[in-house]
Design a protein around this motif. Structure first.
Motif, short mmCIF file in Angstrom:
data_model
loop_
_atom_site.label_atom_id
_atom_site.label_comp_id
_atom_site.label_asym_id
_atom_site.label_seq_id
_atom_site.Cartn_x
_atom_site.Cartn_y
_atom_site.Cartn_z
N VAL A 70 -21.39 -83.84 56.53
CA VAL A 70 -20.56 -82.89 57.26
C VAL A 70 -21.32 -82.35 58.47
O VAL A 70 -20.77 -82.20 59.56
CB VAL A 70 -20.11 -81.74 56.34
N GLY A 71 -22.62 -82.07 58.28
CA GLY A 71 -23.42 -81.49 59.35
C GLY A 71 -23.64 -82.41 60.53
O GLY A 71 -23.91 -81.92 61.64
N LEU A 72 -23.53 -83.72 60.35
CA LEU A 72 -23.76 -84.62 61.47
C LEU A 72 -22.70 -84.47 62.56
O LEU A 72 -22.87 -84.96 63.68
CB LEU A 72 -23.87 -86.07 61.02
N ALA A 73 -21.61 -83.76 62.24
CA ALA A 73 -20.60 -83.50 63.27
C ALA A 73 -21.17 -82.62 64.39
O ALA A 73 -20.72 -82.72 65.54
CB ALA A 73 -19.38 -82.83 62.65
N VAL A 74 -22.14 -81.76 64.09
CA VAL A 74 -22.70 -80.87 65.11
C VAL A 74 -23.46 -81.65 66.18
O VAL A 74 -23.17 -81.51 67.38
CB VAL A 74 -23.60 -79.79 64.46
N ALA A 109 -13.73 -82.45 61.76
CA ALA A 109 -14.62 -82.73 60.63
C ALA A 109 -15.29 -81.46 60.14
O ALA A 109 -15.40 -81.22 58.92
CB ALA A 109 -15.66 -83.77 61.03
N LEU A 110 -15.73 -80.61 61.06
CA LEU A 110 -16.37 -79.35 60.67
C LEU A 110 -15.37 -78.41 60.01
O LEU A 110 -15.70 -77.72 59.04
CB LEU A 110 -16.99 -78.69 61.89
N ALA A 111 -14.15 -78.39 60.52
CA ALA A 111 -13.13 -77.49 59.97
C ALA A 111 -12.76 -77.89 58.55
O ALA A 111 -12.56 -77.04 57.68
CB ALA A 111 -11.90 -77.49 60.86
N LEU A 112 -12.69 -79.21 58.31
CA LEU A 112 -12.32 -79.68 56.96
C LEU A 112 -13.48 -79.56 55.99
O LEU A 112 -13.28 -79.38 54.78
CB LEU A 112 -11.85 -81.14 57.04
N GLY A 113 -14.71 -79.69 56.49
CA GLY A 113 -15.89 -79.58 55.62
C GLY A 113 -15.94 -80.62 54.55
O GLY A 113 -16.37 -80.36 53.42
N ALA A 155 -8.31 -89.73 52.00
CA ALA A 155 -7.10 -90.20 52.67
C ALA A 155 -7.42 -90.55 54.12
O ALA A 155 -8.54 -90.39 54.60
CB ALA A 155 -6.02 -89.14 52.60
N VAL A 156 -6.39 -91.03 54.82
CA VAL A 156 -6.56 -91.35 56.24
C VAL A 156 -6.98 -90.10 57.00
O VAL A 156 -6.39 -89.03 56.84
CB VAL A 156 -5.24 -91.90 56.82
N SER A 157 -8.03 -90.23 57.81
CA SER A 157 -8.58 -89.08 58.53
C SER A 157 -8.28 -89.21 60.02
O SER A 157 -8.78 -90.14 60.68
CB SER A 157 -10.10 -89.01 58.32
N TRP A 158 -7.49 -88.28 60.55
CA TRP A 158 -7.23 -88.30 61.99
C TRP A 158 -8.50 -87.97 62.76
O TRP A 158 -8.69 -88.44 63.88
CB TRP A 158 -6.11 -87.33 62.33
N GLY A 159 -9.37 -87.13 62.16
CA GLY A 159 -10.63 -86.85 62.80
C GLY A 159 -11.46 -88.12 62.96
O GLY A 159 -12.04 -88.37 64.02
N GLY A 160 -11.50 -88.94 61.92
CA GLY A 160 -12.24 -90.20 61.98
C GLY A 160 -11.64 -91.16 62.99
O GLY A 160 -12.37 -91.87 63.71
N ILE A 161 -10.32 -91.21 63.07
CA ILE A 161 -9.66 -92.08 64.04
C ILE A 161 -10.00 -91.64 65.46
O ILE A 161 -10.27 -92.46 66.34
CB ILE A 161 -8.14 -92.08 63.80
N LEU A 162 -10.00 -90.33 65.69
CA LEU A 162 -10.34 -89.82 67.03
C LEU A 162 -11.79 -90.10 67.40
O LEU A 162 -12.10 -90.36 68.56
CB LEU A 162 -10.05 -88.32 67.11
#
Length: 238
Positions: A70-74, A109-113, A155-162
């Motif tokens: 999760v932290g790698l999003a920063v 990604a950070l918001a979902l944690g 599930a399908v992640s819109w964050g990952g797609i973006l």
């Protein structure tokens, strides 16, 4: 000015390029740490009861994996921002779109944690409650809640797609000039593969790891390029 007409990036942003370069290295480290931990403990299971029991038995490993993924999003936020600025003289519009895709994806990604490896902070709380539950009914309710969280996480992640879309768009700009065609090819392949992998993640299973391995390679390469630009000598003022 036509896209690609500039000879190079705006060197007035060199501190940002250096920050982005070091952030890319941090990203790679945060990916490698959980990979190394696979040798210390098995991967988290994907069933409710099993994952709660896994967390109880491997709490420290699970927390490190959760914080890392999760932290790698920063650092990724900083990389996308620095890369978009570096490429802005090649194609301002596409560089802005690619950077925006990347920054928004990491914010999600950070918001979902959570992370697609059955990692979610809420599962730690459920595991603690499961360990002290006194009845089968309480445990059944906690297992159901854990399964719901796992289903949402995997599930399908819109964050990952973006994220993949951001890599794809920024690599299209690299193809027009700056950073080299080789990195552009890797980014284009990673971007296309990433969009497909994220969209079909519930169906492709372990094949998702191919994209997962390309991500740290792309970030490491981009980080090295950003550090080179950040250390370049600025031309003297006329």
């Amino acid at each position: 000015m036509k896209p690609g007409a500039s000879a190079g990036p705006d060197l007035s942003w060199q501190p940002l390029y250096r920050i982005g370069g070091y952030a890319a290295l941090v990203f790679v480290v945060l990916v490698l740490v959980p990979v190394a931990l696979v040798f210390a403990a098995p991967l988290p299971p994907t069933q409710g009861r099993a994952v709660l029991e896994y967390i109880a038995a491997n709490r420290a490993v699970y927390l490190v994996e959760l914080v890392s993924f999760v932290g790698l999003a920063v650092p990724a936020l900083l990389v996308f921002g620095a890369l978009a600025v570096a490429l802005s003289r090649v194609n301002k519009a596409l560089a802005a779109v690619g950077g925006l895709f990347g920054i928004v994806s990491e914010t999600i990604a950070l918001a979902l944690g959570s992370s697609p490896q059955s990692l979610h902070g809420g599962l730690v709380v459920l595991a603690d409650s499961y360990a002290v539950a006194g009845t089968d009914a309480e445990r059944a309710g906690l297992i159901a809640a854990a399964e719901a969280l796992i289903a949402a996480t995997n599930a399908v992640s819109w964050g990952g797609i973006l994220t993949a879309a951001g890599i794809l768009v920024l690599s299209l700009v690299m193809w027009q000039g700056l950073f080299g065609r080789a990195l552009a090819v890797v980014g284009l392949f990673a971007g296309v593969l990433g969009v497909v992998s994220e969209a079909l993640r519930p169906l492709i299973g372990p094949a998702y790891l191919v994209y997962g391995l390309l991500l740290p390679l792309w970030f490491a390469w981009v980080g090295w390029k950003l550090l080179k630009i950040g250390a370049a000598n600025r031309a003297p003022a006329p």
